[in-house]
Design an enzyme around this catalytic site. Structure first.
Site, PDB file in Angstrom:
ATOM      1  N   ARG A   8       5.378   0.009   0.799  1.00 53.83           N
ATOM      2  CA  ARG A   8       4.714   1.173   1.420  1.00 53.83           C
ATOM      3  C   ARG A   8       5.202   1.397   2.848  1.00 53.83           C
ATOM      4  O   ARG A   8       5.151   2.499   3.370  1.00 53.83           O
ATOM      5  CB  ARG A   8       3.188   1.051   1.348  1.00 53.83           C
ATOM      6  CG  ARG A   8       2.618  -0.198   1.947  1.00 53.83           C
ATOM      7  CD  ARG A   8       1.104  -0.261   1.727  1.00 53.83           C
ATOM      8  NE  ARG A   8       0.598  -1.607   1.904  1.00 53.83           N
ATOM      9  CZ  ARG A   8      -0.511  -1.907   2.573  1.00 53.83           C
ATOM     10  NH1 ARG A   8      -1.210  -0.955   3.149  1.00 53.83           N
ATOM     11  NH2 ARG A   8      -0.912  -3.146   2.670  1.00 53.83           N
ATOM     12  N   SER A  35      -3.692   2.979   4.910  1.00 55.45           N
ATOM     13  CA  SER A  35      -3.252   2.106   3.828  1.00 55.45           C
ATOM     14  C   SER A  35      -2.037   2.658   3.092  1.00 55.45           C
ATOM     15  O   SER A  35      -1.315   1.907   2.441  1.00 55.45           O
ATOM     16  CB  SER A  35      -4.389   1.797   2.856  1.00 55.45           C
ATOM     17  OG  SER A  35      -4.960   2.967   2.374  1.00 55.45           O
ATOM     18  N   GLU A  56      -8.649  14.665  -3.742  1.00 53.13           N
ATOM     19  CA  GLU A  56      -7.270  14.555  -4.222  1.00 53.13           C
ATOM     20  C   GLU A  56      -6.789  15.809  -4.942  1.00 53.13           C
ATOM     21  O   GLU A  56      -5.611  16.172  -4.870  1.00 53.13           O
ATOM     22  CB  GLU A  56      -7.129  13.345  -5.149  1.00 53.13           C
ATOM     23  CG  GLU A  56      -7.337  11.994  -4.472  1.00 53.13           C
ATOM     24  CD  GLU A  56      -8.803  11.639  -4.242  1.00 53.13           C
ATOM     25  OE1 GLU A  56      -9.689  12.338  -4.787  1.00 53.13           O
ATOM     26  OE2 GLU A  56      -9.069  10.671  -3.507  1.00 53.13           O
ATOM     27  N   PHE A  81      -5.350   7.354  -8.409  1.00 50.00           N
ATOM     28  CA  PHE A  81      -5.957   8.681  -8.272  1.00 50.00           C
ATOM     29  C   PHE A  81      -4.909   9.782  -8.442  1.00 50.00           C
ATOM     30  O   PHE A  81      -5.144  10.781  -9.108  1.00 50.00           O
ATOM     31  CB  PHE A  81      -6.643   8.829  -6.913  1.00 50.00           C
ATOM     32  CG  PHE A  81      -7.554   7.690  -6.564  1.00 50.00           C
ATOM     33  CD1 PHE A  81      -8.339   7.094  -7.542  1.00 50.00           C
ATOM     34  CD2 PHE A  81      -7.638   7.216  -5.265  1.00 50.00           C
ATOM     35  CE1 PHE A  81      -9.185   6.040  -7.229  1.00 50.00           C
ATOM     36  CE2 PHE A  81      -8.489   6.168  -4.937  1.00 50.00           C
ATOM     37  CZ  PHE A  81      -9.253   5.573  -5.913  1.00 50.00           C
ATOM     38  N   HIS A 107      -0.159   1.738  -3.797  1.00 56.23           N
ATOM     39  CA  HIS A 107      -0.923   0.655  -4.425  1.00 56.23           C
ATOM     40  C   HIS A 107      -0.754   0.655  -5.951  1.00 56.23           C
ATOM     41  O   HIS A 107      -1.704   0.479  -6.704  1.00 56.23           O
ATOM     42  CB  HIS A 107      -2.411   0.760  -4.066  1.00 56.23           C
ATOM     43  CG  HIS A 107      -2.695   0.421  -2.618  1.00 56.23           C
ATOM     44  ND1 HIS A 107      -1.863   0.786  -1.596  1.00 56.23           N
ATOM     45  CD2 HIS A 107      -3.719  -0.245  -2.041  1.00 56.23           C
ATOM     46  CE1 HIS A 107      -2.359   0.363  -0.446  1.00 56.23           C
ATOM     47  NE2 HIS A 107      -3.488  -0.279  -0.684  1.00 56.23           N
ATOM     48  N   ASP A 115      -9.096  -5.557  -5.745  1.00 58.91           N
ATOM     49  CA  ASP A 115      -9.854  -4.321  -5.996  1.00 58.91           C
ATOM     50  C   ASP A 115     -10.104  -4.110  -7.487  1.00 58.91           C
ATOM     51  O   ASP A 115     -10.996  -3.343  -7.870  1.00 58.91           O
ATOM     52  CB  ASP A 115      -9.118  -3.104  -5.415  1.00 58.91           C
ATOM     53  CG  ASP A 115      -9.431  -2.933  -3.929  1.00 58.91           C
ATOM     54  OD1 ASP A 115     -10.378  -3.571  -3.446  1.00 58.91           O
ATOM     55  OD2 ASP A 115      -8.714  -2.167  -3.267  1.00 58.91           O
ATOM     56  N   ARG A 165       1.280  -2.337  -2.695  1.00 56.44           N
ATOM     57  CA  ARG A 165       0.476  -2.705  -1.522  1.00 56.44           C
ATOM     58  C   ARG A 165       1.005  -3.964  -0.839  1.00 56.44           C
ATOM     59  O   ARG A 165       1.044  -4.044   0.385  1.00 56.44           O
ATOM     60  CB  ARG A 165      -0.963  -2.937  -1.969  1.00 56.44           C
ATOM     61  CG  ARG A 165      -1.877  -3.428  -0.874  1.00 56.44           C
ATOM     62  CD  ARG A 165      -3.321  -3.544  -1.373  1.00 56.44           C
ATOM     63  NE  ARG A 165      -4.221  -3.799  -0.276  1.00 56.44           N
ATOM     64  CZ  ARG A 165      -4.517  -5.018   0.179  1.00 56.44           C
ATOM     65  NH1 ARG A 165      -3.982  -6.078  -0.372  1.00 56.44           N
ATOM     66  NH2 ARG A 165      -5.350  -5.163   1.193  1.00 56.44           N
TER      67      ARG A 165
END
Lengths: 313, 286
Positions: A8, A35, A56, A81, A107, A115, A165
């Protein structure tokens, strides 16, 4: 151990590099500025950064609207998402209109870790590559992510980029050539070919080295572009090595393995084995634990290689 | 610079648009009558008075931008486009046909002038809002026009866009709600109530203007007020009638997604001062 870096961060740095060159580059995020590392860009070019809030679907279409005024919008949210919640918006507004929108699916994969399943995107390749006009890229490390981001910015059309991530091994360098749709041969070999993407490229390289110790010569292809896939490199691998193993941090259905299979069966059928998540949701855990628990390490690639060689005529 | 039609000319143009709509739907054998006819007058005002567009040069850089978030009203969209010169009117006779280029829902790739493909409700407003923001970033003087259905406001994404436009104080966008109070399954208030719409938009920090959506004086005045409103977006709530202009279609939700058959089309054309044959010939030759 190799050097470890976050893919990232490559996205974040790529955005800044693009922003430096092209005043039309704009960046959007849905309350995930830090993030997704869009903050590098946001801090340098606040007037070209658009915070959309937790919305989104709106973000996808706002990006589409920005592109109609000549902007080159890059948006980022978690891949979980981006590839599902705003899928209708991708399909109809972005892809059907063939707009110059660049989607960052952050991610990605099970390596997100604690998560859990909700945030572990493992279906994006299958979903997004089935949509006409879309280009899908899953770079292997920080350098490749930076180059892929820049390449997406310099190529017209809708893109989906998947990055992760965690810190992952650096397998390319600043100077490794990157071309959309062109696989990179990371190791030469003649007995079989391991085709991998994302952080699985490193696992493939480890597997190839181990196999080499047992006299098995494995070629490793870094298939960073899932769509359009490098048919030429796949067909060449079939003809020259006669067996294929794919490895990806994605569901087994419709991902890299599926994309490679489509080329193999229609051109030069050879035995194949697929290393991927076996049609199950992820779960919470440490990234390294999860990679082992879900069978996404060099160990499974070695086993798949041995299996495919037995099937090879 | 295109000539702006005056009120009488707009009325005459809207009549032609309604004739186009009935005729193209009849040959298509499918498509959306009700919302096309209810949004005809506002659309006519936009295309023939309000907007700075160059139909012969759809990508004209100074253009205003328009987005029908209700993508299914392609009969009125294509009629307005043909009437203003984006393409030949005879194309309307191949609406929804394999050998035509006018898709059931708007397709950017097939029709120059369509800014963005659409048809899945709730998306077009967000696209319009994005175009408004991009225009402002460039300090471009264009205005952006979006047309939404009232039933469409049941989509959650609409309110994401409404919140966004107010947050960024986008005063270069003007949204028209074709408030005909009908949707495919029945009355909007029975299906999923949206009342009170004016208070909803006001509480989202929008400038709200309520008008008779079939009255050109009120439409033009509302568009003028929208232009003069600074620091917030404007929504025009246009009270309209589903199927307006064709007696047997008016105020009936059953005409949302149905075309007239030949006999019905003859009656409709008669009410609109023509015949199906006469208007077909007119479209064929233009």
């Amino acid at each position: 151990m190799p050097e470890m870096k976050k893919t990232r961060e490559g996205w974040g740095k790529g955005l800044v590099a693009l922003g430096d060159e092209n005043p039309n580059v704009v960046v959007l995020t849905a309350d995930l500025n830090g993030s997704t590392m869009c903050n590098f860009f946001a801090e340098k070019y606040p007037e070209r950064f658009v915070q959309v809030g937790i919305a989104e679907q709106n973000m996808m279409c706002v990006a589409a609207g920005l592109s109609l005024t000549g902007k080159v919008p890059f948006l980022a949210t978690y891949g979980a998402f981006a590839s599902t919640r705003s899928l209708d918006q991708i399909r109809i507004t972005v892809a059907y209109s063939n707009l110059n929108v660049k989607i960052g699916g952050a991610h990605g994969g099970i390596s997100v870790g604690p998560d859990g399943a909700t945030h572990q995107a493992m279906e994006e390749f299958a979903i997004i590559r089935s949509i006409p006009n879309m280009t899908v890229i899953c770079p292997s490390d920080i350098h490749e992510t930076r180059k892929a981001t820049i390449a997406a910015g310099n190529t017209f059309g809708p893109f989906y980029l998947r990055f992760g991530r965690e810190n992952v091994p650096v397998v390319t360098n600043e100077d490794t050539p990157f071309q959309i749709g062109k696989a990179i041969e990371m190791a030469s070999g003649s007995d079989l070919t391991i085709i991998a993407c994302g952080m699985m490229v490193y696992e493939a390289l480890v597997a190839a080295e181990e196999l080499g110790k047992n006299g098995i010569s494995a070629r490793v292809l870094n298939m960073h572009t899932i769509k359009p896939i490098d048919r030429e490199a796949i067909i060449k691998a079939c003809e020259e090595t006669g067996a294929i193993v794919t490895a990806e941090e994605h569901q087994i259905h419709g991902g890299l393995g599926g994309a490679v299979s489509e080329v193999v069966v229609q051109n030069s059928p050879v035995p194949m084995e697929l290393v991927a998540v076996k049609d199950r949701f992820g779960k919470s855990g440490k990234p390294s634990e999860l990679m082992k628990a879900f069978g996404l390490t060099s160990k499974e690639i070695i086993e798949a290689s041995q299996k495919v060689l037995k099937r090879k005529k | 610079m295109r000539k702006k039609l005056n009120i009488d000319e707009l009325k005459a143009k809207a009549l032609e648009v309604r004739r186009d709509i009935i005729t193209m739907l009849t040959y298509a054998g499918s498509g959306h009558s009700g919302g096309s006819l209810s949004s005809t007058d506002y659309g006519t005002a936009l295309f023939f008075n309000e907007m700075n567009i160059d139909p012969k040069n759809p990508e004209y850089s100074e253009r205003d931008m328009w987005f029908f978030s209700i993508g299914h009203v392609t009969p009125v969209i294509y009629s307005l486009m043909a009437e203003s010169g984006y393409f030949e009117k005879n194309a309307l006779l191949k609406f929804r046909k394999l050998d035509g280029f006018l898709e059931g829902h708007p397709c950017k790739a097939h029709v120059p002038g369509i800014e963005c493909s659409g048809g899945s409700l709730g998306q077009g407003l967000s696209v319009a809002v994005g175009a408004a923001l991009g225009s402002r970033m460039d300090k471009h003087s264009r205005r952006v026009y979006a047309i939404c259905g009232d039933g469409e406001l049941q989509e959650g994404q609409i309110w994401e866009a409404v919140m966004f436009a107010a947050h960024y104080k986008l005063d270069n966008i003007c949204v028209f709600v074709d408030y005909n109070r009908k949707q495919i399954d029945g009355d909007v208030e029975d299906i999923m109530g949206i009342h009170p719409l004016d208070e909803k938009f006001r509480s989202f920090n929008w400038n709200v203007i309520t008008i008779d959506g079939h009255n050109f004086e009120e439409i033009l005045a509302a568009l003028e007020e929208a232009k003069n409103t600074k620091g917030k977006p404007t929504v025009i709530l246009g009270n309209t009638i589903m199927g307006k202009g064709v007696s047997f279609m008016e105020d009936l939700h059953t005409w949302h997604g149905n075309p007239p058959n030949k006999e019905q089309a003859e009656i409709a054309c008669k009410e609109l001062g023509t015949t199906l044959e006469e208007w077909t010939t007119h479209l064929e030759n233009n």
